[in-house]
Design an enzyme around this catalytic site. Structure first.
Site, PDB file in Angstrom:
ATOM      1  N   GLY A  64      24.166  17.508  45.464  1.00  0.00           N
ATOM      2  CA  GLY A  64      24.108  18.310  44.241  1.00  0.00           C
ATOM      3  C   GLY A  64      22.661  18.608  43.879  1.00  0.00           C
ATOM      4  O   GLY A  64      21.736  18.133  44.553  1.00  0.00           O
ATOM      5  N   ASP A  65      22.477  19.458  42.863  1.00  0.00           N
ATOM      6  CA  ASP A  65      21.139  19.781  42.364  1.00  0.00           C
ATOM      7  C   ASP A  65      20.266  20.450  43.425  1.00  0.00           C
ATOM      8  O   ASP A  65      19.068  20.194  43.510  1.00  0.00           O
ATOM      9  CB  ASP A  65      20.442  18.520  41.823  1.00  0.00           C
ATOM     10  CG  ASP A  65      21.363  17.715  40.938  1.00  0.00           C
ATOM     11  OD1 ASP A  65      21.975  18.325  40.056  1.00  0.00           O
ATOM     12  OD2 ASP A  65      21.492  16.490  41.145  1.00  0.00           O
TER      13      ASP A  65
ATOM     14  N   ALA B 196      29.353  18.910  36.661  1.00  0.00           N
ATOM     15  CA  ALA B 196      28.321  19.769  37.246  1.00  0.00           C
ATOM     16  C   ALA B 196      27.370  20.267  36.153  1.00  0.00           C
ATOM     17  O   ALA B 196      27.702  20.249  34.973  1.00  0.00           O
ATOM     18  CB  ALA B 196      28.967  20.960  37.931  1.00  0.00           C
TER      19      ALA B 196
ATOM     20  N   HIS C 166      24.681  23.621  35.915  1.00  0.00           N
ATOM     21  CA  HIS C 166      24.017  24.735  36.584  1.00  0.00           C
ATOM     22  C   HIS C 166      22.946  25.325  35.679  1.00  0.00           C
ATOM     23  O   HIS C 166      23.207  25.651  34.534  1.00  0.00           O
ATOM     24  CB  HIS C 166      25.032  25.804  36.980  1.00  0.00           C
ATOM     25  CG  HIS C 166      25.915  25.373  38.112  1.00  0.00           C
ATOM     26  ND1 HIS C 166      26.979  26.093  38.561  1.00  0.00           N
ATOM     27  CD2 HIS C 166      25.855  24.279  38.906  1.00  0.00           C
ATOM     28  CE1 HIS C 166      27.543  25.464  39.584  1.00  0.00           C
ATOM     29  NE2 HIS C 166      26.887  24.350  39.791  1.00  0.00           N
ATOM     30  N   THR C 167      21.756  25.432  36.227  1.00  0.00           N
ATOM     31  CA  THR C 167      20.664  26.046  35.473  1.00  0.00           C
ATOM     32  C   THR C 167      20.436  27.438  36.027  1.00  0.00           C
ATOM     33  O   THR C 167      20.247  27.611  37.224  1.00  0.00           O
ATOM     34  CB  THR C 167      19.381  25.210  35.616  1.00  0.00           C
ATOM     35  OG1 THR C 167      19.704  23.864  35.308  1.00  0.00           O
ATOM     36  CG2 THR C 167      18.299  25.704  34.689  1.00  0.00           C
TER      37      THR C 167
ATOM     38  N   THR D 261      29.296  10.548  36.072  1.00  0.00           N
ATOM     39  CA  THR D 261      28.755  11.274  34.921  1.00  0.00           C
ATOM     40  C   THR D 261      29.523  10.933  33.638  1.00  0.00           C
ATOM     41  O   THR D 261      29.206  11.455  32.576  1.00  0.00           O
ATOM     42  CB  THR D 261      28.835  12.797  35.160  1.00  0.00           C
ATOM     43  OG1 THR D 261      30.213  13.150  35.353  1.00  0.00           O
ATOM     44  CG2 THR D 261      28.027  13.212  36.387  1.00  0.00           C
TER      45      THR D 261
ATOM     46  N   GLN E 220      28.536  20.259  42.806  1.00  0.00           N
ATOM     47  CA  GLN E 220      28.132  19.037  43.526  1.00  0.00           C
ATOM     48  C   GLN E 220      27.606  19.422  44.927  1.00  0.00           C
ATOM     49  O   GLN E 220      27.050  20.495  45.061  1.00  0.00           O
ATOM     50  CB  GLN E 220      29.279  18.042  43.610  1.00  0.00           C
ATOM     51  CG  GLN E 220      29.631  17.382  42.272  1.00  0.00           C
ATOM     52  CD  GLN E 220      30.519  18.228  41.376  1.00  0.00           C
ATOM     53  OE1 GLN E 220      31.477  18.820  41.830  1.00  0.00           O
ATOM     54  NE2 GLN E 220      30.205  18.290  40.096  1.00  0.00           N
TER      55      GLN E 220
ATOM     56  N   THR F 185      32.165  12.113  44.450  1.00  0.00           N
ATOM     57  CA  THR F 185      32.951  12.664  43.351  1.00  0.00           C
ATOM     58  C   THR F 185      34.406  12.772  43.816  1.00  0.00           C
ATOM     59  O   THR F 185      34.714  12.471  44.975  1.00  0.00           O
ATOM     60  CB  THR F 185      32.376  14.007  42.851  1.00  0.00           C
ATOM     61  OG1 THR F 185      33.000  14.337  41.605  1.00  0.00           O
ATOM     62  CG2 THR F 185      32.573  15.137  43.858  1.00  0.00           C
TER      63      THR F 185
ATOM     64  N   THR G  22      23.265  17.309  33.439  1.00  0.00           N
ATOM     65  CA  THR G  22      24.421  16.832  32.682  1.00  0.00           C
ATOM     66  C   THR G  22      24.147  15.503  31.986  1.00  0.00           C
ATOM     67  O   THR G  22      24.563  15.281  30.855  1.00  0.00           O
ATOM     68  CB  THR G  22      25.637  16.682  33.634  1.00  0.00           C
ATOM     69  OG1 THR G  22      25.854  17.951  34.240  1.00  0.00           O
ATOM     70  CG2 THR G  22      26.884  16.245  32.904  1.00  0.00           C
ATOM     71  N   THR G  23      23.427  14.611  32.651  1.00  0.00           N
ATOM     72  CA  THR G  23      23.289  13.258  32.124  1.00  0.00           C
ATOM     73  C   THR G  23      21.871  12.933  31.649  1.00  0.00           C
ATOM     74  O   THR G  23      21.668  11.931  30.966  1.00  0.00           O
ATOM     75  CB  THR G  23      23.638  12.226  33.215  1.00  0.00           C
ATOM     76  OG1 THR G  23      22.774  12.474  34.341  1.00  0.00           O
ATOM     77  CG2 THR G  23      25.082  12.354  33.658  1.00  0.00           C
TER      78      THR G  23
HETATM   79  P1  IMP Z   1      31.715  11.971  38.869  1.00  0.00           P
HETATM   80  O1  IMP Z   1      31.844  13.315  39.541  1.00  0.00           O
HETATM   81  O2  IMP Z   1      31.324  12.080  37.416  1.00  0.00           O
HETATM   82  O3  IMP Z   1      32.905  11.092  39.085  1.00  0.00           O
HETATM   83  O4  IMP Z   1      30.483  11.214  39.555  1.00  0.00           O
HETATM   84  C1  IMP Z   1      30.550  10.742  40.889  1.00  0.00           C
HETATM   85  C2  IMP Z   1      29.190  10.838  41.561  1.00  0.00           C
HETATM   86  O5  IMP Z   1      28.854  12.205  41.759  1.00  0.00           O
HETATM   87  C3  IMP Z   1      28.030  10.251  40.746  1.00  0.00           C
HETATM   88  O6  IMP Z   1      27.115   9.685  41.652  1.00  0.00           O
HETATM   89  C4  IMP Z   1      27.421  11.459  40.060  1.00  0.00           C
HETATM   90  O7  IMP Z   1      26.067  11.243  39.746  1.00  0.00           O
HETATM   91  C5  IMP Z   1      27.592  12.501  41.143  1.00  0.00           C
HETATM   92  N1  IMP Z   1      27.678  13.866  40.602  1.00  0.00           N
HETATM   93  C6  IMP Z   1      28.768  14.470  40.047  1.00  0.00           C
HETATM   94  N2  IMP Z   1      28.476  15.737  39.705  1.00  0.00           N
HETATM   95  C7  IMP Z   1      27.190  15.953  40.070  1.00  0.00           C
HETATM   96  C8  IMP Z   1      26.334  17.098  40.006  1.00  0.00           C
HETATM   97  O8  IMP Z   1      26.701  18.188  39.553  1.00  0.00           O
HETATM   98  N3  IMP Z   1      25.059  16.926  40.475  1.00  0.00           N
HETATM   99  C9  IMP Z   1      24.638  15.760  41.022  1.00  0.00           C
HETATM  100  N4  IMP Z   1      25.409  14.668  41.109  1.00  0.00           N
HETATM  101  C10 IMP Z   1      26.678  14.763  40.642  1.00  0.00           C
HETATM  102 MG    MG Z   2      23.587  20.686  39.198  1.00  0.00          MG
END
Ligand code: IMP
Ligand code: MG
Length: 333
Positions: free
Chosen positions: A14-15, A43, A45-46, A127, A171, A186, A248-249
């Site tokens: 991701g990112d 997710a 998105h910028t 997240t 992701q 994820t 997001t976080t």
């Molecule tokens: P979840 O998707 O919230 O269950 O997170 C599961 C894993 O995927 C974690 O390590 C998150 O940090 C990572 N993750 C989920 N969505 C993103 C994203 O959009 N960017 C980067 N990491 C993500």
């Molecule tokens: Mg992102």
């Protein structure tokens, strides 16, 4: 009739600037639909539109260019988060009547978020948006779908795509439920084949845009990205200049040298035809140019040399590759 589908997918964790690539492609006027096929508001998105920065979590980037934007049946939708994004986009002057959601997409509830917080957030570094519990209810066949509740009635999609389709991944390859470092993944399929769940055949895929960065980053827990990475002075400088914090976080992302073997594998399995490697300017500014390949740390004399090396290895090892583009931090490809 569908003419073709182009897909943008992440090749790392991701990112990787998928938002930037999708946004540039969507602004061309070439596409009739921009669609999301998986994930939810985990997710971030910028997107820059005329120099103004916008952040979205769920609504596809077509919305910024007056293109119909579809949230597909493989996505999960949090009602509150969806409507606050609609309000944010409305207030910014975008036509949100173009947003459509598949009636079969699943609804993320507060109970899912509570379960995520209780069972997964700390253990897996999720997240905490309730994504895993929502997909697990879907698989158990006890979930609630968008068509089951009234809230979304103005946004229901009739499930019919036509013309040229752009699919926006969320992701990345190594967060995929099947390919990633399970359980540090994820709960959805991030690989581009899953975009067919939107309603087209694999034969209709024209290009697969793969997004990567010239260094690797990881937000969330993963034994492949140990905490010690945060103490490395060079990687810390890269993370600072590259502003590697989660959209997001807000968490600080762990930075590591580009793992070229993993990138090559992700390119080949995803079927990437057009590769975009971003944030080259970060390494250029810092004068740091290293990558991991065949379990060795390679150091180059310049970013130009490093770029040349990456491109040669990719052309040698990746069968479907048509084009490799290097790009800088936000704004332009
Ligand atoms: P979840 O998707 O919230 O269950 O997170 C599961 C894993 O995927 C974690 O390590 C998150 O940090 C990572 N993750 C989920 N969505 C993103 C994203 O959009 N960017 C980067 N990491 C993500
Ligand atoms: Mg992102």
């Amino acid at each position: 009739m569908i003419k073709y589908a182009d897909i943008v997918c992440g090749l790392a964790w991701g990112d990787e600037a998928k938002g930037k690539i999708t946004s540039q492609l969507a602004s061309s006027g070439e596409y009739d639909y921009v669609c999301r096929w998986a994930g939810g508001n985990n997710a971030g998105h910028t997107v820059y539109v005329d120099d103004t920065k916008f952040k979205t979590h769920l609504i596809p980037s077509g919305i910024f260019y007056g293109v119909k934007s579809v949230i597909g049946p493989g996505c999960v939708v949090n009602v509150k988060s969806f409507f606050s994004e609609i309000e944010y986009l409305n207030n910014s002057g975008f036509d949100t009547s173009l947003v459509k959601i598949s009636p079969n997409a699943h609804v993320v509830t507060q109970e899912h978020i509570n379960r995520d917080l209780k069972n997964q957030y700390k253990k897996l570094g999720t997240t905490a948006k309730g994504i895993g519990p929502c997909y697990s209810d879907k698989t158990k066949r006890v979930g609630t779908r968008v068509k089951d509740i009234d809230d979304f009635k103005d946004y229901l999609w009739d499930g019919y795509l036509e013309g040229n389709i752009l699919c926006e991944g969320a992701q990345g390859f190594w967060l995929d439920l099947d390919y990633g470092n399970y359980p540090f993944v994820t709960s959805s399929t991030t690989l581009p084949y899953a975009a067919c769940s939107l309603g087209f055949a694999p034969q209709q895929i024209r290009k697969i845009w793969g997004a990567a960065k010239i260094y690797d980053t990881r937000s969330g827990l993963d034994p492949e990205f140990p905490e010690q990475l945060l103490d490395d002075p060079e990687l810390t400088r890269i993370g600072m200049l590259g502003q590697e914090y989660g959209v997001t976080t807000g968490r600080r992302r762990k930075v590591n040298w580009l793992n070229l073997n993993k990138l090559i594998q992700a390119i080949n399995i995803s079927g990437t035809t057009n590769l975009v490697i971003s944030k080259v300017d970060i390494l250029e500014t810092l004068g740091i140019h290293k990558l991991l390949f065949n379990n060795e740390l390679f150091e180059f004399n310049s970013v130009t040399e490093m770029k040349h090396f990456i491109k040669l290895e990719i052309i040698k090892n990746c069968n479907f590759m048509k084009d490799v583009i290097y790009s800088s931090s936000p704004k332009e490809i």
